[in-house]
Design a protein around this motif. Sequence first.
Motif, PDB file in Angstrom:
ATOM      1  N   VAL A  98      23.622   0.374 -50.914  1.00  0.00           N
ATOM      2  CA  VAL A  98      23.326   1.583 -50.103  1.00  0.00           C
ATOM      3  C   VAL A  98      24.042   2.870 -50.848  1.00  0.00           C
ATOM      4  CG1 VAL A  98      23.597   2.642 -47.856  1.00  0.00           C
ATOM      5  CG2 VAL A  98      22.970   0.147 -48.045  1.00  0.00           C
ATOM      6  N   ARG A  99      23.295   3.850 -50.908  1.00  0.00           N
ATOM      7  CA  ARG A  99      23.602   5.021 -51.386  1.00  0.00           C
ATOM      8  C   ARG A  99      23.758   6.249 -50.654  1.00  0.00           C
ATOM      9  NH1 ARG A  99      21.646   8.651 -55.662  1.00  0.00           N
ATOM     10  NH2 ARG A  99      23.605   9.641 -56.512  1.00  0.00           N
ATOM     11  N   ILE A 100      24.514   7.046 -50.521  1.00  0.00           N
ATOM     12  CA  ILE A 100      24.204   8.424 -49.634  1.00  0.00           C
ATOM     13  C   ILE A 100      24.051   9.323 -50.861  1.00  0.00           C
ATOM     14  CG2 ILE A 100      25.322  10.005 -48.286  1.00  0.00           C
ATOM     15  CD1 ILE A 100      26.644   7.632 -46.771  1.00  0.00           C
ATOM     16  N   ASP A 101      22.994  10.168 -50.885  1.00  0.00           N
ATOM     17  CA  ASP A 101      22.595  11.045 -51.870  1.00  0.00           C
ATOM     18  C   ASP A 101      22.013  12.211 -50.954  1.00  0.00           C
ATOM     19  OD1 ASP A 101      21.771  12.172 -53.935  1.00  0.00           O
ATOM     20  OD2 ASP A 101      19.638  10.809 -54.376  1.00  0.00           O
ATOM     21  N   GLY A 102      23.072  13.270 -50.893  1.00  0.00           N
ATOM     22  CA  GLY A 102      22.657  14.442 -50.297  1.00  0.00           C
ATOM     23  C   GLY A 102      22.140  14.293 -48.891  1.00  0.00           C
TER      24      GLY A 102
END
Length: 225
Positions: A98-102
Amino acid sequence: MRTQMATEAGRTTAPSEDRALVGPNLLAVLDGVTAKPENGCEHGVGWFADQLAAEILRVAHLEPAEGLRKAIEQAAELHSGTCDLDHPDSPSVAVAVVRIDGDALRYLVLGDATVVVDTKSELRVVSDTQTRRTAGAKVADVEHALTGEVPLADVRRVAILSDGAARAVDLFNLFDWPQALELMSANGPDDLIRRMRAVEKEDAKAVDWPRAKISDDATVVYLDR
Ligand SMILES: [Zn+2]
């Protein structure tokens, strides 16, 4: 945002082959596929899980599928000289990122790890328990990963679980997913593992809940906003 993690080996006699990652913008769970005696690799599944986890963190700036491709390539290079990476049982892991991208939260699932995303409008449960595809030596497998994204502003909480932890819900039915998230929110993810271990212990001969492993390595990464 607050992240908590819990992990416990399935047995006291062998080290866990689960790995959990918590980076500044990236969360992941890796779950080593139990090795066959002949697998072409002199290192083992635990080693491979460690290398792939390190590489995934190194490429946390890339979107998840691109990052995983890169990480698989790099991990393969670390043992291509000594091991037979064309072996069909070459070490591999189920992986969920899970990646938080902006302003977006992106996820990727390859194999039987589970990502649960609870948003203002829906609950997504993402896992591939059917195809038996995992992250091993071949970049091409990433094509089969389940991916998606949701607006970060809508996200209430996220959980990533190895299959040894997800079976609290999908095998033992101790709770449904909303209840599991409530439990983790109130008591932390270790409470989910603790309650599941109690049930596994009661059914130590796998009579009520037939299963190959009485207890499996269990890992949860839980994010609360
Ligand atoms: Zn190797």
